[in-house]
Design a protein around this motif. Structure first.
Motif, short mmCIF file in Angstrom:
data_model
loop_
_atom_site.label_atom_id
_atom_site.label_comp_id
_atom_site.label_asym_id
_atom_site.label_seq_id
_atom_site.Cartn_x
_atom_site.Cartn_y
_atom_site.Cartn_z
N HIS A 1 -41.16 2.13 34.94
CA HIS A 1 -42.46 2.64 34.53
C HIS A 1 -42.31 3.88 33.64
CE1 HIS A 1 -46.79 3.84 35.80
NE2 HIS A 1 -46.74 3.41 34.57
N ILE B 1 -43.44 4.27 29.72
CA ILE B 1 -44.31 5.35 29.25
C ILE B 1 -43.66 6.06 28.06
CG2 ILE B 1 -45.16 7.66 29.86
CD1 ILE B 1 -45.81 6.53 32.62
N SER C 1 -49.62 2.66 27.64
CA SER C 1 -49.18 2.98 28.99
C SER C 1 -50.15 3.87 29.75
CB SER C 1 -47.82 3.66 28.96
OG SER C 1 -46.86 2.77 28.46
N ILE D 1 -55.97 2.94 32.02
CA ILE D 1 -56.17 2.72 33.45
C ILE D 1 -56.19 1.23 33.78
CG2 ILE D 1 -58.68 2.85 33.41
CD1 ILE D 1 -56.49 4.29 36.15
N TYR E 1 -54.60 -1.14 32.16
CA TYR E 1 -53.21 -1.59 32.04
C TYR E 1 -52.42 -1.22 33.30
CZ TYR E 1 -48.50 -2.05 30.18
OH TYR E 1 -47.20 -2.40 29.99
N PHE E 2 -52.62 0.00 33.80
CA PHE E 2 -51.94 0.43 35.01
C PHE E 2 -52.38 -0.41 36.21
CE2 PHE E 2 -51.84 3.01 38.87
CZ PHE E 2 -50.48 3.26 38.95
N GLU F 1 -50.94 -4.12 35.66
CA GLU F 1 -49.50 -4.26 35.41
C GLU F 1 -48.66 -3.58 36.49
OE1 GLU F 1 -46.15 -5.25 32.81
OE2 GLU F 1 -48.26 -5.61 32.39
N TRP F 2 -48.96 -2.33 36.79
CA TRP F 2 -48.07 -1.55 37.65
C TRP F 2 -48.57 -1.37 39.08
CZ3 TRP F 2 -43.30 -0.95 36.33
CH2 TRP F 2 -42.97 -1.02 34.99
N LEU F 3 -49.86 -1.27 39.30
CA LEU F 3 -50.38 -1.01 40.63
C LEU F 3 -49.98 -2.09 41.64
CD1 LEU F 3 -52.01 0.99 42.27
CD2 LEU F 3 -54.06 -0.34 41.73
N TYR G 1 -46.36 -1.34 42.61
CA TYR G 1 -46.25 -0.15 43.46
C TYR G 1 -46.75 -0.43 44.88
CZ TYR G 1 -45.03 3.06 39.71
OH TYR G 1 -44.39 3.71 38.70
#
Length: 58
Positions: free
Chosen positions: A21, A25, A32, A35, A37-38, A41-43, A46
């Motif tokens: 991540h 960034i 990146s 919000i 996208y996060f 993609e990433w939440l 995590y």
């Protein structure tokens, strides 16, 4: 898999996700910080690794 190996595996996975991540960034700054996208993609990544981390340390 024994408990010690599982803990090591979850710590390794969580650190790899954090590293990826931060690398993304640094290389793709414009998208990146979005919000949405996060969240998509990433939440989920995590949350999954955090859940495995919590299971390993219970």
């Amino acid at each position: 898999m024994d408990k010690k190996t599982f803990k090591l595996f979850t710590l390794l996975g969580l650190s790899v996700i954090l590293g990826l991540h931060f690398f993304e960034i640094n290389t793709n700054e414009s998208q990146s910080f979005s919000i949405t996208y996060f969240m998509f993609e990433w939440l989920p990544l995590y949350l999954t690794w955090r859940m495995l981390f919590a299971i390993g340390y219970r």
